[in-house]
Motif scaffolding. Structure first.
Motif, PDB file in Angstrom:
ATOM      1  N   PRO A 131       0.839  -1.220   0.000  1.00  0.00           N
ATOM      2  CA  PRO A 131       0.000   0.000   0.000  1.00  0.00           C
ATOM      3  C   PRO A 131       0.859   1.249   0.000  1.00  0.00           C
ATOM      4  O   PRO A 131       2.044   1.215   0.288  1.00  0.00           O
ATOM      5  N   PHE A 171      -1.415  -7.537   4.280  1.00  0.00           N
ATOM      6  CA  PHE A 171      -0.287  -7.780   3.371  1.00  0.00           C
ATOM      7  C   PHE A 171       0.446  -9.063   3.783  1.00  0.00           C
ATOM      8  O   PHE A 171       0.705  -9.951   2.978  1.00  0.00           O
ATOM      9  N   MET A 216     -11.229 -12.273  -0.291  1.00  0.00           N
ATOM     10  CA  MET A 216     -10.658 -11.101  -0.967  1.00  0.00           C
ATOM     11  C   MET A 216     -11.721 -10.021  -1.125  1.00  0.00           C
ATOM     12  O   MET A 216     -11.461  -8.843  -0.896  1.00  0.00           O
ATOM     13  N   ILE A 217     -12.941 -10.431  -1.471  1.00  0.00           N
ATOM     14  CA  ILE A 217     -13.994  -9.427  -1.676  1.00  0.00           C
ATOM     15  C   ILE A 217     -14.259  -8.695  -0.360  1.00  0.00           C
ATOM     16  O   ILE A 217     -14.361  -7.469  -0.300  1.00  0.00           O
ATOM     17  N   GLN A 252     -11.155  -6.631   0.608  1.00  0.00           N
ATOM     18  CA  GLN A 252     -10.890  -5.513  -0.311  1.00  0.00           C
ATOM     19  C   GLN A 252     -11.587  -4.261   0.198  1.00  0.00           C
ATOM     20  O   GLN A 252     -10.970  -3.194   0.292  1.00  0.00           O
ATOM     21  N   TRP A 266      -9.787  -3.357   3.290  1.00  0.00           N
ATOM     22  CA  TRP A 266      -8.427  -2.928   2.944  1.00  0.00           C
ATOM     23  C   TRP A 266      -8.464  -1.476   2.469  1.00  0.00           C
ATOM     24  O   TRP A 266      -7.703  -0.623   2.920  1.00  0.00           O
ATOM     25  N   ARG A 267      -9.421  -1.218   1.596  1.00  0.00           N
ATOM     26  CA  ARG A 267      -9.465   0.154   1.055  1.00  0.00           C
ATOM     27  C   ARG A 267      -9.725   1.109   2.221  1.00  0.00           C
ATOM     28  O   ARG A 267      -9.102   2.162   2.337  1.00  0.00           O
ATOM     29  N   LEU A 287      -6.725   2.021   4.022  1.00  0.00           N
ATOM     30  CA  LEU A 287      -5.841   2.955   3.318  1.00  0.00           C
ATOM     31  C   LEU A 287      -6.365   4.370   3.422  1.00  0.00           C
ATOM     32  O   LEU A 287      -5.688   5.265   3.903  1.00  0.00           O
ATOM     33  N   THR A 288      -7.624   4.557   3.005  1.00  0.00           N
ATOM     34  CA  THR A 288      -8.090   5.952   2.940  1.00  0.00           C
ATOM     35  C   THR A 288      -8.193   6.518   4.362  1.00  0.00           C
ATOM     36  O   THR A 288      -7.852   7.656   4.620  1.00  0.00           O
ATOM     37  N   ALA A 345     -13.844  -5.567  -6.976  1.00  0.00           N
ATOM     38  CA  ALA A 345     -13.716  -6.855  -6.282  1.00  0.00           C
ATOM     39  C   ALA A 345     -13.222  -7.921  -7.270  1.00  0.00           C
ATOM     40  O   ALA A 345     -12.305  -8.697  -6.970  1.00  0.00           O
ATOM     41  N   PHE A 378      -9.574  -7.532  -7.961  1.00  0.00           N
ATOM     42  CA  PHE A 378      -8.706  -7.754  -6.784  1.00  0.00           C
ATOM     43  C   PHE A 378      -8.635  -9.245  -6.423  1.00  0.00           C
ATOM     44  O   PHE A 378      -7.651  -9.712  -5.860  1.00  0.00           O
ATOM     45  N   TYR A 408      -5.561 -11.681  -6.611  1.00  0.00           N
ATOM     46  CA  TYR A 408      -4.425 -11.460  -5.685  1.00  0.00           C
ATOM     47  C   TYR A 408      -4.433 -12.500  -4.566  1.00  0.00           C
ATOM     48  O   TYR A 408      -3.391 -12.914  -4.074  1.00  0.00           O
ATOM     49  N   TYR A 447      -4.338  -5.937  -7.449  1.00  0.00           N
ATOM     50  CA  TYR A 447      -3.772  -5.431  -6.202  1.00  0.00           C
ATOM     51  C   TYR A 447      -3.133  -4.056  -6.425  1.00  0.00           C
ATOM     52  O   TYR A 447      -3.394  -3.096  -5.689  1.00  0.00           O
ATOM     53  N   LEU A 449      -5.547  -1.253  -6.781  1.00  0.00           N
ATOM     54  CA  LEU A 449      -6.113  -0.725  -5.524  1.00  0.00           C
ATOM     55  C   LEU A 449      -5.201   0.348  -4.938  1.00  0.00           C
ATOM     56  O   LEU A 449      -5.658   1.365  -4.401  1.00  0.00           O
ATOM     57  N   ILE A 450      -3.915   0.128  -5.056  1.00  0.00           N
ATOM     58  CA  ILE A 450      -2.972   1.129  -4.513  1.00  0.00           C
ATOM     59  C   ILE A 450      -3.163   2.440  -5.267  1.00  0.00           C
ATOM     60  O   ILE A 450      -3.259   3.521  -4.686  1.00  0.00           O
ATOM     61  N   ALA A 466      -6.330   4.155  -4.236  1.00  0.00           N
ATOM     62  CA  ALA A 466      -6.227   4.804  -2.915  1.00  0.00           C
ATOM     63  C   ALA A 466      -5.551   6.169  -3.084  1.00  0.00           C
ATOM     64  O   ALA A 466      -5.980   7.174  -2.513  1.00  0.00           O
ATOM     65  N   LEU A 497       6.596   2.785  -6.061  1.00  0.00           N
ATOM     66  CA  LEU A 497       6.662   1.691  -5.081  1.00  0.00           C
ATOM     67  C   LEU A 497       6.259   0.370  -5.732  1.00  0.00           C
ATOM     68  O   LEU A 497       6.925  -0.658  -5.585  1.00  0.00           O
TER      69      LEU A 497
END
Lengths: 302, 56, 358, 317
Positions: free
Chosen positions: A6, A225, A285-286, A289, A292-293, A296-297, D134, D137, D140, D196, D199-200, D203, D241
């Protein structure tokens, strides 16, 4: 292959960006954009669709009929039953092993990375930058390059071919520590620490109370991760383990595939096993995800 | 006359199959066998074993 | 006391269970490993390097010397292995005895034969080719009906080695002062030129090797007229979908004047590993499994091993004709070994020239 | 365990105040080491010692006498002989060249693809973005081995519907041929990691303040100009990155090549550096040469990523 990680976006403290208002766009761009997205979705979903179809067929049909079409002879449930029953449930054991390695590994690695990152960020002491340089080296050197020497080293210690031989290396996440340090530096307010010290709290208690709470968004990212990194790990367990009861799902399924050319019924077992391992993964994963998002935000917005 | 195996069979087989794979790009099997003989002798010596070519 | 036995033979535990029933104090537990060069040996070497590893392991004859190089095997002659020598085929026994010791017990061998489909060959009015020249000629004709005489595996060199050995090549021999190599003798070069021409003329396909997914699919659609491989291949040929009753077996083609009537492909031993704590019991189990009627029948019934290492005992199951290939498999396979014109002393080390082949 | 527990001193408050301050100072200096201790211990055990052991092993060699080394085996100092042998091994050098070529093509393609997908998903006219995000992603989470098993069935002639479909159109496509199998592996890696990386990028896109978009709209900038002038520059750190980690990932390629070895004759047993080191160690039993190869791979990864990071930082500052 270790996945990319990320972002390190410095959190700007502005309110969550309001969603762009959807004005009536001319239909042509919408159709074009959505069309492209559908094509991309097909690319990503075709292999999973194929394995769903393949798992419903007998070995003979697998070779004889078209891969995308269902065969008249529908044997999905017997195939899956065979997969679960084969070798008195070795597949289930592989799956549980993978969950053990990934779950325990990710939790512990995240905690150690948080502690280390917090320490490097919040205290300046002799050796701080040296250790950080060492860890940066750990980030840039691929894990699999150390798998072979690690195997020889663990053999001398006599812990090769045990749960520990795969678990121990998974408890270390140099990148997790790197991320926690960057994040701790930006978000953990020194004033909070001073206040806690004045109240007489010990350093460790400060870390476990204030530090961890503030770091949580980064910890989510490090945990996910590391979780997926260990789950995808194949080279290390392959080198370390020879007892099939300790295999994670990755080594186990490849073990079955390599039997297929001498014993064709293993094609069925492999496709069934792949289906049984991919479906829960896809669901996970769904769910992750969205989470996960969020991690991050949230971090970005703080 | 009979056949006997040797302590570097896996590596020798891989040396030969790597040579066979170059068939498509023009290396004949004959060249591969000739080159393989040298590489296998090196493999023996790398293992610290002594090996020599058969005198005709 | 329990012995561990690593092997890639199918449900070999059933064979061990028969032994376990009659030997309460010596129980054998089998563990499946991938086949040799597909990861099985890597696991064994790794286990040995880690100071562990099983008591017994399946090691192909061609890999016994490699295990000796990392002194991974026990010299069984110290535990009386020589008294059993007379039970086994001398050619196979010579393949496990090196510099005065015995490093494995022969489990099976892979005398080669040609599995062919008369219906596909009939398209060009041919029958199973007796010589390689004829094989090439029939192969050429088959191309016109869009079929192949056989495939040639670029990745698996053991086929080329067996053909060269059949032509009379002898690449390496142990001598007092070390190893002596000769891979450029005229029989090897003849075989190399032959397959160079076969591929250049497009007689064989090199897209895939035998028993790969691509091969199974092509075989089930009748694209292959024949397959020259080890006798253990009969079990795999049976799994070609839609092939029941269509496959026959014949002696493999021979090189014109020189060379042997047949050759070997594969062949395994049961070897005792260096870190085993019970070598004597492990030796007894290995001998029981590979040289008693009970052991051999169990191996054939459950694990589909190759040809039995004991001359007089080819296993009850293989005496009666197998229905898969029209009732002719067994009788033809055994007869094809005796057809060799020169005394075939097998892929073995120096052994007395025995009048009957084996 | 808390080390800075209050010590009850019967002494006079002033001395007690001084004791508490000295004790607090000691606690502050010792705390970082306690927090770092678990990580450092494990890091040393699983990273530093093995690397040192590998370097040591790469400088020793084994000499044998007799036909099978039965009359004597001894190991001694080898100098750079193992490194010379590793670099002299044509297959190993070819494998390094192969993965570098692989990286130079696959990494940019993946980065471009994930950026385009991110921009599309973030554009106002994208429908059901949640579902698409989804779906992209999901791969991954599928381990490289299982992804390769899946794709190998889609590559093998006779089994694969793709090959049949191409055949029906009169196009004979061979995914596993000598010059196509490398790009089939590239496809598997792209399939796994594009979602994956996307998604980065997303963000980072979300972190762009909306005022910037308003200003651009006022200037009448179309979606492409917005993407080029605003969005791309702002997501550069994420792309840098992602590229660094993709480079490291490419050098570690192993599962894809090893699994495809069974179905693709073109893939030999030393197709990628890691596969070559694995084969050298566990098929040829040359642990010393394999150790030298492992050290070379680690060095290559370190140098490549370090120069890339240095290059991008210098370019941007």
């Amino acid at each position: 292959m270790t996945a990319a990680t990320p972002t390190l976006s410095q959190p700007q403290n502005i309110a969550e960006k309001p969603p762009v208002t959807r004005r009536r766009r001319p239909d042509s761009t919408t159709i074009l954009v959505t069309g492209l997205l559908v094509v991309a979705a097909l690319y990503f979903l075709v292999p999973v669709y194929w394995v769903v179809v393949a798992a419903t067929k007998t070995s003979g049909d697998l070779f004889a009929t078209n891969g995308f079409l269902f065969a008249p002879h529908f044997v999905l449930w017997d195939n899956l039953a065979n997969v679960l029953a084969y070798g008195d449930g070795i597949f289930v054991r592989w799956f549980l092993n993978s969950i053990l390695y990934a779950g325990v590994g990710a939790v512990a690695a995240t905690y150690f990375a948080a502690a280390g990152g917090y320490a490097l960020a919040k205290y300046n002491f002799r050796g701080n930058s040296f250790i950080f340089g060492l860890i940066l080296g750990g980030v840039l050197v691929p894990g699999t390059a150390t798998a072979l020497p690690l195997f020889l080293f663990f053999s001398q210690l006599g812990i090769a071919n045990t749960y520990w031989s795969v678990l121990l290396p998974s408890l270390v996440s140099p990148f997790g520590l790197f991320l926690c340090r960057v994040y701790a530096q930006a978000t953990v307010d020194p004033a909070l620490l001073e206040a806690a010290r004045i109240d007489g709290a010990g350093e460790l208690r400060i870390f476990h109370s204030v530090g961890l709470r503030v770091l949580t968004p980064a910890l989510v990212t490090v945990f996910l991760f590391q979780l997926v990194g260990i789950w995808n790990n194949y080279f290390l367990p392959l080198v370390m383990l020879s007892d099939s009861k300790l295999f994670p799902i990755t080594v186990g399924l490849n073990n079955w595939l390599s039997q297929a050319d001498r014993l064709p019924e293993f094609y069925q077992l492999t496709t069934g096993g792949v289906l049984l391992s991919v479906i829960p993964l896809a669901i996970a994963m769904i769910v992750l995800q969205r989470f996960w998002r969020g991690g991050l935000t949230e971090g970005a917005v703080k | 006359m009979d056949w006997s195996w040797w302590p570097v069979t896996t590596q020798s087989f891989n040396i030969l199959s790597d040579g066979f794979r170059r068939k498509a790009s023009g290396t004949s099997f004959v060249d591969t066998v000739v080159a393989a003989e040298q590489q296998i002798m090196t493999a023996f010596r790398n293992k610290g074993l002594t090996i020599r070519k058969e005198q005709a | 006391m329990t012995l561990t036995y690593w092997s890639w033979l199918k449900n070999v535990q059933k064979v061990a269970d028969i032994w376990n029933a009659s030997h309460p104090n010596v129980q054998v537990e089998t563990v499946w490993i991938p086949s040799g060069n597909r990861g099985g040996y890597s696991k064994l070497y790794a286990a040995l390097a880690a100071g562990g590893g099983p008591d017994l392991a399946q090691v192909e004859m061609r890999t016994v010397p490699e295990f000796m190089l990392v002194n991974g095997l026990v010299d069984l002659s110290r535990y009386g292995a020589r008294d059993y020598a007379n039970r086994y085929d001398p050619a196979l026994w010579s393949q496990v005895s090196f510099s005065g010791g015995v490093y494995g017990i022969p489990q099976d061998s892979g005398p080669m034969a040609t599995f062919y489909r008369p219906d596909v060959l009939a398209k060009v009015g041919a029958s199973a080719p007796a010589t390689w020249e004829e094989w090439a000629a029939v192969g050429q004709e088959l191309r016109s009906v869009d079929a192949y005489i056989d495939c040639f595996s670029l990745a698996d060199t053991s086929y080329f080695v067996s053909f060269a050995a059949q032509a009379g090549a002898r690449w390496l021999r142990p001598a007092e002062d070390g190893w002596v190599i000769n891979m450029t003798d005229d029989s090897t070069l003849k075989v190399a030129r032959f397959f160079d021409r076969a591929i250049d003329d497009g007689i064989v396909t090199t897209a895939y090797g035998p028993f790969t997914p691509g091969w199974y699919a092509a075989a089930s659609s009748g694209e292959f007229a024949s397959l020259t491989s080890g006798s253990w291949a009969d079990a795999l040929v049976q799994s070609v979908s839609g092939g029941a009753g269509k496959w026959r077996v014949a002696p493999m083609p021979i090189w014109d004047s020189t060379g042997y009537g047949s050759s070997y492909l594969g062949g395994s031993t049961a070897a005792v590993l260096a870190n085993s704590k019970h070598p004597r019991e492990a030796l007894e189990f290995a001998v029981w499994m590979t040289s008693t009627q009970a052991g051999i029948d169990a191996e054939i019934a459950n694990s589909g091993i190759g040809w039995s290492p004991v001359p007089g005992m080819i296993g009850a199951a293989r005496e009666k004709p197998s229905d898969f290939s029209g009732g002719k498999t067994t009788t033809r396979t055994s007869s094809c070994q005796r057809v060799s014109r020169r005394t075939w002393t097998g892929l073995g080390g120096p052994s007395p020239r025995s009048p009957s082949t084996f | 365990m808390s080390t800075a527990a209050e010590t009850a001193h019967p002494a006079v408050p002033r001395r007690e105040g001084r004791d508490r301050a000295r004790q607090q100072r000691r606690a502050v200096t010792s705390a970082p080491w306690i927090l770092l201790a678990p990580f450092l211990a494990l890091f040393a055990l699983t990273f530093i010692f093995p690397i040192i052991a590998a370097v040591g092993s790469s400088f020793t060699k084994v000499t044998r006498s007799g036909l099978f080394g039965e009359t004597g085996v001894h190991s001694g100092f080898a100098g750079f002989e193992n490194y010379a042998r590793a670099l002299g091994d044509g297959s190993f050098v070819a494998s390094i060249g192969r993965v570098l070529l692989f990286g130079m093509v696959q990494v940019p393609v993946m980065i471009a693809l994930c950026t385009v997908l991110a921009l599309l998903l973030e554009s106002a006219s994208a429908k059901w973005p949640g579902f698409f995000r989804a779906a992209y992603f999901m791969p991954y989470g599928v381990p490289g081995v299982i992804a390769t098993i899946l794709w190998s069935f889609l590559y093998v002639p006779g089994l694969s519907p793709l090959v049949d479909a191409a055949g029906s159109v009169g196009l004979t496509v061979n995914f596993l041929g000598p010059d196509t199998v490398l790009w089939s592996i590239a496809n598997i890696v792209t399939w796994s990691y594009t979602g994956y990386n996307m998604l980065i990028v997303i963000a980072q896109l979300k972190a762009i303040p909306s005022e910037v978009y308003e200003a651009a709209r006022v200037d009448g900038a179309g979606p492409f100009r917005v993407a080029w002038t605003i969005q791309l520059p702002l997501i550069r750190p994420a792309l840098v990155l992602t590229t660094v980690f993709s480079i490291i990932g490419t050098l570690q390629l192993f599962a894809e090549a090893q699994v495809l070895q069974t179905v693709a004759p073109a893939v030999n047993s030393q197709y990628t550096p890691n596969l070559s080191a694995y084969t050298t160690a566990f098929a040829y039993n040359d642990y010393n040469v394999a150790a030298a190869q492992a050290v070379l791979i680690a060095l290559a990864a370190f140098i490549l990523s370090f120069t890339f990071l240095r290059f991008t930082n210098r370019k941007s500052s």
